[in-house]
Enzyme design. Structure first.
Site, PDB file in Angstrom:
ATOM      1  N   TYR A  74       0.889  -1.162   0.000  1.00 61.00           N
ATOM      2  CA  TYR A  74       0.000   0.000   0.000  1.00 61.00           C
ATOM      3  C   TYR A  74       0.926   1.209   0.000  1.00 61.00           C
ATOM      4  O   TYR A  74       1.348   1.693   1.039  1.00 61.00           O
ATOM      5  CB  TYR A  74      -0.910  -0.025   1.235  1.00 61.00           C
ATOM      6  CG  TYR A  74      -1.900   1.115   1.276  1.00 61.00           C
ATOM      7  CD1 TYR A  74      -2.484   1.588   0.111  1.00 61.00           C
ATOM      8  CD2 TYR A  74      -2.258   1.707   2.480  1.00 61.00           C
ATOM      9  CE1 TYR A  74      -3.398   2.622   0.140  1.00 61.00           C
ATOM     10  CE2 TYR A  74      -3.179   2.740   2.521  1.00 61.00           C
ATOM     11  CZ  TYR A  74      -3.743   3.192   1.350  1.00 61.00           C
ATOM     12  OH  TYR A  74      -4.655   4.231   1.388  1.00 61.00           O
TER      13      TYR A  74
ATOM     14  N   ASP B 164      -2.277  -1.616  -3.933  1.00 57.71           N
ATOM     15  CA  ASP B 164      -2.609  -0.242  -4.295  1.00 57.71           C
ATOM     16  C   ASP B 164      -1.290   0.514  -4.409  1.00 57.71           C
ATOM     17  O   ASP B 164      -0.630   0.804  -3.412  1.00 57.71           O
ATOM     18  CB  ASP B 164      -3.502   0.381  -3.218  1.00 57.71           C
ATOM     19  CG  ASP B 164      -3.939   1.806  -3.561  1.00 57.71           C
ATOM     20  OD1 ASP B 164      -3.325   2.423  -4.447  1.00 57.71           O
ATOM     21  OD2 ASP B 164      -4.876   2.308  -2.913  1.00 57.71           O
TER      22      ASP B 164
END
Length: 339
Positions: A182, A221
């Protein structure tokens, strides 16, 4: 939730309990729809699509099914859940049951302790959680049906170990590394861009070093829209909005295609983009300003593979119908061969 762009009033500043994402507020160009989609019950979907060709449903379908996986492949999925506890109340488990991946990478979990979830544990015997030092913030997990040789939660060389917590997990298997990240956001008015640049500097070296040992599957992500077709209204957002600045896009591009001045450096492939070179489809749609219905989004979630793995990929698709359990849609990939 999305931070403010420097020149826009239609953006929400991030709170202490929220992590960062992106939104945009411009129209999309029309593109073709994704080739493989979930089968959605007629009772839960009007089959309405935006100008980009993606569906506009704002809640998760009740009945979900996917095409059977290709024979002899492993299925991996990445999903920014925008808070695991909240996502579980909105149908997260329905998606997981339908997808049934061998490896599931979760980002923005926002958990403060390792969750006790017997259903997940039964499906994925090997669960690894990276929890941020700051409560209710970021968080990354890799849930696997296959036991890795080793697990690492660090980013070697990064000077601030606490900022890395909740951001990265690396699993080593016999034939591959799997990295779930992330990636940090550049922040409201790009106030954290220096921190993002620091991350990119060390991560670039890290993924290249791993590739020298064995090929790499990197997913999660990534908090960057690589090119102008990976977000809405690219010109308006350029160098103003986190995730679409020269520094961030250049760092990502240099991982994929290193400059000629850097000899003997491996190349990596953005798999979904390779398989869908013209599609303007997105993985993130803000809950605000009716972005989902308008098709206003960003492509932030990727599978990036060592170049020598790409010919083994049989499928990589955005699960565009799976929206509502999060403000992101999951991304899934099937690849031949053992881990």
């Amino acid at each position: 939730m999305p931070p403010k762009r420097a020149s826009s009033s239609k953006r929400k500043a991030i709170s202490d309990s929220e992590d960062e994402d992106h939104t945009a507020d411009a129209s999309l160009t029309k593109t073709s729809s994704s080739k493989k989609k979930a089968k959605v019950s007629p009772s839960t979907s009007e089959n309405v699509v935006s100008s980009s060709g993606q569906p506009t449903n704002k809640v998760l379908p009740v009945h979900i099914s996917f095409p059977e996986r290709h024979t002899g492949t492993l299925r991996l999925a990445a999903f920014n859940v925008c808070g695991l506890a909240a996502s579980q109340k909105k149908g997260f488990s329905l998606y997981v049951a339908a997808e049934d991946p061998d490896i599931l990478v979760l980002t923005e979990t926002k958990v403060n302790n390792e969750p006790v979830d017997l259903a997940l544990k039964n499906r994925f015997p090997h669960c690894y959680w990276s929890i941020a030092a700051k409560k209710g913030y970021s968080g990354t997990a890799i849930l696997s049906k296959h036991q890795p040789l080793s697990v690492d939660y660090t980013l070697p060389g990064h000077p601030d170990a606490s900022s890395v917590k909740g951001r990265i997990i690396t699993l080593e298997f016999e034939n591959h590394y799997v990295i779930g990240t992330y990636v940090p956001n550049a922040g409201t008015e790009l106030k954290n861009l220096d921190d993002k640049n620091e991350w990119n500097l060390h991560f670039t070296k890290y993924i290249r070093d791993l590739d020298k040992v064995k090929p790499v599957i990197w997913t999660g992500d990534l908090n960057v829209a690589p090119t102008e077709i990976d977000l809405c209204n690219a010109k308006r957002n350029w160098n103003k909005t986190p995730g679409y600045t020269e520094a961030e896009t250049t760092a990502y591009r240099n991982i994929l295609n290193p400059p000629e001045s850097e000899a003997d450096v491996p190349k990596f492939i953005d798999v979904w983009r390779k398989l869908h070179p013209e599609d303007k489809h997105f993985t993130y749609f803000s809950y605000r300003f009716n972005c989902r219905q308008k098709g206003i989004g960003w492509r932030l979630d990727m599978f990036v593979l060592s170049e020598r793995l790409v010919d083994r990929v049989k499928m990589c698709e955005i699960r565009s119908e799976i929206y509502g359990a999060s403000d992101h849609c999951p991304l899934t990939m099937e690849i031949e061969g053992p881990l």
